[in-house]
Design a protein around this motif. Structure first.
Motif, PDB file in Angstrom:
ATOM      1  N   SER A   1      -6.175   6.316   8.203  1.00 37.37           N
ATOM      2  CA  SER A   1      -6.454   5.888   6.835  1.00 37.37           C
ATOM      3  C   SER A   1      -7.727   5.059   6.834  1.00 37.37           C
ATOM      4  O   SER A   1      -7.842   4.110   7.616  1.00 37.37           O
TER       5      SER A   1
ATOM      6  N   ASP B   1      -8.383   3.077   4.617  1.00 37.78           N
ATOM      7  CA  ASP B   1      -7.994   1.857   3.917  1.00 37.78           C
ATOM      8  C   ASP B   1      -7.164   0.901   4.765  1.00 37.78           C
ATOM      9  O   ASP B   1      -7.055  -0.277   4.451  1.00 37.78           O
TER      10      ASP B   1
ATOM     11  N   PHE C   1      -2.365   4.527  -1.066  1.00 34.05           N
ATOM     12  CA  PHE C   1      -3.493   4.564  -0.136  1.00 34.05           C
ATOM     13  C   PHE C   1      -3.721   5.994   0.326  1.00 34.05           C
ATOM     14  O   PHE C   1      -2.834   6.848   0.236  1.00 34.05           O
TER      15      PHE C   1
END
Length: 121
Positions: A10, A12, A29
């Motif tokens: 990810s 994020d 996310f």
């Protein structure tokens, strides 16, 4: 040919395994699932939005409509449950070529080559 989850990432979240969202029942996310042919080298990115029903509700106005393509909706964050759900989905993704398999996987997440016209049959 079958699909295999090679790894997840990810942009994020630094460490998905130890991640704890600020609000456990309202978050969203981007998860990039790196998936490729089972037992072979190579992987391609499939983008999935991981979110909760409460997050969806909080981002919808009265007259809004949300098209839920490439969303994985969870009640709370559990790395193991997310991985298991992706792996379970991939059990139904097989075909004669990687292009054919990847098209099936792209129902789960946005395939990095989805816009290319010359992929698979």
């Amino acid at each position: 040919m079958n699909a295999e989850l090679k790894r997840v990432h990810s942009p994020d979240i630094y460490n998905l395994k130890s991640y704890h969202p600020e609000c456990s029942d309202s978050f969203c996310f981007l998860l990039q699932a790196m998936i490729g042919p089972a037992g072979e080298d190579g992987e391609e990115s499939f983008d999935i939005e991981i979110c909760t029903p409460k997050w969806i509700e909080s981002h919808l106005e009265i007259n809004d409509v949300l098209i839920g393509v490439h969303y994985l909706i969870v009640r709370e964050y559990s790395y193991q449950k997310i991985i298991h759900s992706i792996e379970k989905f991939l059990l139904g993704c097989s075909g004669a070529s990687w292009g054919e398999v990847a098209k099936k996987v792209s129902k789960l997440g946005f395939w990095e080559f989805e816009a290319h016209k010359d992929v698979g049959p």
